[in-house]
Motif scaffolding. Structure first.
Motif, PDB file in Angstrom:
ATOM      1  N   THR A  74     -24.334 -28.520  43.174  1.00  0.00           N
ATOM      2  CA  THR A  74     -24.182 -29.934  43.527  1.00  0.00           C
ATOM      3  C   THR A  74     -23.971 -30.828  42.321  1.00  0.00           C
ATOM      4  OG1 THR A  74     -26.592 -30.231  43.535  1.00  0.00           O
ATOM      5  CG2 THR A  74     -25.544 -29.684  45.628  1.00  0.00           C
ATOM      6  N   GLY A  75     -23.679 -30.247  41.155  1.00  0.00           N
ATOM      7  CA  GLY A  75     -23.400 -31.053  39.971  1.00  0.00           C
ATOM      8  C   GLY A  75     -24.624 -31.810  39.486  1.00  0.00           C
ATOM      9  N   SER A  76     -24.382 -32.989  38.941  1.00  0.00           N
ATOM     10  CA  SER A  76     -25.474 -33.770  38.351  1.00  0.00           C
ATOM     11  C   SER A  76     -26.495 -34.234  39.382  1.00  0.00           C
ATOM     12  CB  SER A  76     -24.910 -34.981  37.607  1.00  0.00           C
ATOM     13  OG  SER A  76     -24.158 -35.802  38.487  1.00  0.00           O
ATOM     14  N   VAL A  77     -26.157 -34.147  40.663  1.00  0.00           N
ATOM     15  CA  VAL A  77     -27.133 -34.478  41.711  1.00  0.00           C
ATOM     16  C   VAL A  77     -28.309 -33.512  41.651  1.00  0.00           C
ATOM     17  CG1 VAL A  77     -27.489 -34.646  44.206  1.00  0.00           C
ATOM     18  CG2 VAL A  77     -25.374 -35.493  43.200  1.00  0.00           C
ATOM     19  N   VAL A 187     -19.272 -40.476  34.841  1.00  0.00           N
ATOM     20  CA  VAL A 187     -20.402 -40.730  33.952  1.00  0.00           C
ATOM     21  C   VAL A 187     -21.227 -39.451  33.877  1.00  0.00           C
ATOM     22  CG1 VAL A 187     -22.467 -42.121  33.576  1.00  0.00           C
ATOM     23  CG2 VAL A 187     -20.439 -43.169  34.599  1.00  0.00           C
ATOM     24  N   PHE A 188     -21.682 -39.093  32.684  1.00  0.00           N
ATOM     25  CA  PHE A 188     -22.529 -37.911  32.587  1.00  0.00           C
ATOM     26  C   PHE A 188     -23.668 -38.157  31.613  1.00  0.00           C
ATOM     27  CE2 PHE A 188     -19.590 -37.184  29.078  1.00  0.00           C
ATOM     28  CZ  PHE A 188     -20.379 -36.608  28.098  1.00  0.00           C
ATOM     29  N   GLN A 189     -24.692 -37.359  31.752  1.00  0.00           N
ATOM     30  CA  GLN A 189     -25.878 -37.437  30.897  1.00  0.00           C
ATOM     31  C   GLN A 189     -26.209 -36.042  30.410  1.00  0.00           C
ATOM     32  OE1 GLN A 189     -28.468 -40.059  29.940  1.00  0.00           O
ATOM     33  NE2 GLN A 189     -28.556 -38.289  28.570  1.00  0.00           N
ATOM     34  N   CYS A 190     -26.129 -35.807  29.115  1.00  0.00           N
ATOM     35  CA  CYS A 190     -26.519 -34.510  28.578  1.00  0.00           C
ATOM     36  C   CYS A 190     -28.034 -34.348  28.736  1.00  0.00           C
ATOM     37  CB  CYS A 190     -26.151 -34.397  27.106  1.00  0.00           C
ATOM     38  SG  CYS A 190     -24.378 -34.363  26.792  1.00  0.00           S
ATOM     39  N   GLY A 191     -28.483 -33.114  28.891  1.00  0.00           N
ATOM     40  CA  GLY A 191     -29.915 -32.891  29.043  1.00  0.00           C
ATOM     41  C   GLY A 191     -30.247 -31.439  29.266  1.00  0.00           C
ATOM     42  N   THR A 192     -31.514 -31.144  29.242  1.00  0.00           N
ATOM     43  CA  THR A 192     -32.004 -29.800  29.534  1.00  0.00           C
ATOM     44  C   THR A 192     -33.000 -29.892  30.679  1.00  0.00           C
ATOM     45  OG1 THR A 192     -33.793 -30.024  27.913  1.00  0.00           O
ATOM     46  CG2 THR A 192     -31.729 -29.034  27.160  1.00  0.00           C
ATOM     47  N   ALA A 193     -32.993 -28.890  31.537  1.00  0.00           N
ATOM     48  CA  ALA A 193     -33.888 -28.872  32.690  1.00  0.00           C
ATOM     49  C   ALA A 193     -35.112 -28.009  32.407  1.00  0.00           C
ATOM     50  CB  ALA A 193     -33.155 -28.334  33.918  1.00  0.00           C
ATOM     51  N   ASP A 194     -36.212 -28.343  33.071  1.00  0.00           N
ATOM     52  CA  ASP A 194     -37.442 -27.567  32.922  1.00  0.00           C
ATOM     53  C   ASP A 194     -37.388 -26.267  33.723  1.00  0.00           C
ATOM     54  OD1 ASP A 194     -38.475 -29.582  31.321  1.00  0.00           O
ATOM     55  OD2 ASP A 194     -39.346 -30.653  33.021  1.00  0.00           O
ATOM     56  N   GLY A 195     -36.385 -26.106  34.532  1.00  0.00           N
ATOM     57  CA  GLY A 195     -36.203 -24.896  35.324  1.00  0.00           C
ATOM     58  C   GLY A 195     -34.921 -25.011  36.116  1.00  0.00           C
ATOM     59  N   SER A 196     -34.310 -23.885  36.450  1.00  0.00           N
ATOM     60  CA  SER A 196     -33.034 -23.935  37.166  1.00  0.00           C
ATOM     61  C   SER A 196     -32.897 -22.847  38.217  1.00  0.00           C
ATOM     62  CB  SER A 196     -31.874 -23.815  36.174  1.00  0.00           C
ATOM     63  OG  SER A 196     -31.985 -22.620  35.421  1.00  0.00           O
ATOM     64  N   SER A 197     -34.024 -22.268  38.622  1.00  0.00           N
ATOM     65  CA  SER A 197     -33.958 -21.224  39.647  1.00  0.00           C
ATOM     66  C   SER A 197     -35.314 -21.067  40.315  1.00  0.00           C
ATOM     67  CB  SER A 197     -33.522 -19.882  39.031  1.00  0.00           C
ATOM     68  OG  SER A 197     -34.505 -19.428  38.104  1.00  0.00           O
ATOM     69  N   GLY A 205     -23.548 -24.641  36.909  1.00  0.00           N
ATOM     70  CA  GLY A 205     -22.831 -25.814  36.427  1.00  0.00           C
ATOM     71  C   GLY A 205     -23.753 -26.942  36.015  1.00  0.00           C
ATOM     72  N   GLU A 206     -23.361 -28.174  36.335  1.00  0.00           N
ATOM     73  CA  GLU A 206     -24.151 -29.334  35.935  1.00  0.00           C
ATOM     74  C   GLU A 206     -25.480 -29.403  36.673  1.00  0.00           C
ATOM     75  OE1 GLU A 206     -22.299 -33.140  35.590  1.00  0.00           O
ATOM     76  OE2 GLU A 206     -20.373 -32.274  35.049  1.00  0.00           O
ATOM     77  N   ALA A 207     -25.612 -28.720  37.795  1.00  0.00           N
ATOM     78  CA  ALA A 207     -26.904 -28.651  38.470  1.00  0.00           C
ATOM     79  C   ALA A 207     -27.873 -27.791  37.672  1.00  0.00           C
ATOM     80  CB  ALA A 207     -26.735 -28.067  39.878  1.00  0.00           C
ATOM     81  N   PHE A 208     -27.321 -26.968  36.788  1.00  0.00           N
ATOM     82  CA  PHE A 208     -28.123 -26.091  35.927  1.00  0.00           C
ATOM     83  C   PHE A 208     -28.518 -26.829  34.653  1.00  0.00           C
ATOM     84  CE2 PHE A 208     -27.539 -23.143  32.230  1.00  0.00           C
ATOM     85  CZ  PHE A 208     -28.748 -22.479  32.334  1.00  0.00           C
ATOM     86  N   VAL A 209     -27.518 -27.326  33.930  1.00  0.00           N
ATOM     87  CA  VAL A 209     -27.803 -28.010  32.666  1.00  0.00           C
ATOM     88  C   VAL A 209     -26.510 -28.597  32.108  1.00  0.00           C
ATOM     89  CG1 VAL A 209     -27.406 -26.015  31.185  1.00  0.00           C
ATOM     90  CG2 VAL A 209     -29.010 -27.756  30.434  1.00  0.00           C
ATOM     91  N   VAL A 210     -26.614 -29.677  31.354  1.00  0.00           N
ATOM     92  CA  VAL A 210     -25.471 -30.249  30.633  1.00  0.00           C
ATOM     93  C   VAL A 210     -25.944 -30.569  29.219  1.00  0.00           C
ATOM     94  CG1 VAL A 210     -23.749 -32.072  30.531  1.00  0.00           C
ATOM     95  CG2 VAL A 210     -24.570 -31.289  32.742  1.00  0.00           C
ATOM     96  N   ALA A 222     -19.517 -24.273  34.088  1.00  0.00           N
ATOM     97  CA  ALA A 222     -19.504 -24.090  35.541  1.00  0.00           C
ATOM     98  C   ALA A 222     -19.040 -22.684  35.914  1.00  0.00           C
ATOM     99  CB  ALA A 222     -18.602 -25.141  36.187  1.00  0.00           C
ATOM    100  N   LEU A 223     -17.962 -22.220  35.287  1.00  0.00           N
ATOM    101  CA  LEU A 223     -17.450 -20.889  35.594  1.00  0.00           C
ATOM    102  C   LEU A 223     -18.431 -19.799  35.160  1.00  0.00           C
ATOM    103  CD1 LEU A 223     -13.653 -21.117  34.676  1.00  0.00           C
ATOM    104  CD2 LEU A 223     -14.667 -20.953  36.951  1.00  0.00           C
ATOM    105  N   ARG A 224     -18.950 -19.911  33.950  1.00  0.00           N
ATOM    106  CA  ARG A 224     -19.825 -18.841  33.442  1.00  0.00           C
ATOM    107  C   ARG A 224     -21.134 -18.768  34.213  1.00  0.00           C
ATOM    108  NH1 ARG A 224     -18.461 -19.587  27.026  1.00  0.00           N
ATOM    109  NH2 ARG A 224     -16.531 -18.385  27.063  1.00  0.00           N
ATOM    110  N   THR A 225     -21.740 -19.920  34.503  1.00  0.00           N
ATOM    111  CA  THR A 225     -22.986 -19.880  35.279  1.00  0.00           C
ATOM    112  C   THR A 225     -22.710 -19.453  36.712  1.00  0.00           C
ATOM    113  OG1 THR A 225     -22.787 -22.271  35.711  1.00  0.00           O
ATOM    114  CG2 THR A 225     -24.190 -21.588  33.863  1.00  0.00           C
TER     115      THR A 225
END
Length: 248
Positions: A74-77, A187-197, A205-210, A222-225
């Motif tokens: 779902t991207g940055s959402v 518009v985008f915001q770079c960042g790291t997530a505390d978890g992605s699964s 993709g961006e739902a994982f991390v940017v 997006a392709l690699r993840t």
């Protein structure tokens, strides 16, 4: 060698992928339908959960979808992460992208990144040939600087040209920019997530991390993840497992 070693340490030793997004989207959709994927159109109302697992996806029209495993694209959402209250740490200010495509023969120089230190914060521009005779030009500016420039210039095309004219080797471009030139913005915001699964879901993709805006590698990520998630789910299905194991 030093640069390659440093890029390896941060997981960026492999080249980024630059291509015509619209055509690849069509190819991916055709490949999915040929493989038997059923496409369902609808807007998600809620992600249903049981503990750390996703139990279903409720659509606004009342339909409820269930699956053995789930992928959040779902991207940055970042719908799944938000449903589970998984936080994220922003890196740097929010940024605005304005991009357009122009007829320009490939010159053999590959992708170029042009930096700009004339604004309040660092800005940059990419120059990516998406085919032998089409190049994609994108400017990246912090949201704060974009607001200031937008007040100064009447249109996106004028703002775009203001940034382009800072680079002498792009002298061929201004004559091609007109009020009718299609401009894409985001518009985008770079960042790291505390978890992605979770036990039965994984983000891509961006739902994982940017975290890599300057190299414009969102498409590559997006392709690699996506491929990684496919492999992880495939192994879980082959093993008849009830949970995913992202460490596999």
């Amino acid at each position: 060698p030093v640069f390659k070693a440093l890029m390896t340490l941060v997981g960026r030793a492999k080249p980024t992928i630059h291509a015509n997004r619209e055509l690849i989207d069509i190819d991916l959709m055709e490949a999915a339908t040929k493989a038997g994927v059923t496409l369902i159109s609808g807007k998600v109302k809620r992600i249903e959960r049981e503990g750390e697992r996703v139990s279903g996806v409720l659509l606004e029209d009342g339909r409820r979808l269930e699956g053995r495993f789930y992928v959040d694209a779902t991207g940055s959402v970042a719908m799944f992460r938000r449903a589970f209250g998984i936080g994220e740490q922003p890196i740097g200010p929010r940024k605005v992208v304005v991009r357009a495509r122009f007829p320009h023969a490939y010159d053999g120089w590959g992708t170029r990144i042009r930096t700009d230190d004339t604004l309040g914060s660092a800005a940059w521009m990419w120059d990516i040939n998406v085919s032998d005779d089409v190049t994609d030009i994108g400017i990246v500016i912090t949201e704060e600087d974009f607001v200031k420039l937008r007040r100064q210039y009447r249109s996106l095309a004028e703002l775009f040209l203001h940034q382009v004219r800072k680079h002498r080797d792009l002298a061929w471009l201004p004559p091609l920019v007109t009020p009718e030139t299609p401009m894409w913005t985001c518009v985008f915001q770079c960042g790291t997530a505390d978890g992605s699964s979770g036990p039965n879901w994984i983000a891509t993709g961006e739902a994982f991390v940017v975290v890599d805006g300057i190299l414009s590698s969102g498409f590559t990520t997006a392709l690699r993840t996506g491929f990684l998630a496919s492999d992880i789910i495939g192994m879980a299905l082959d093993a008849n497992a009830s949970e995913l194991s992202p460490k596999w």
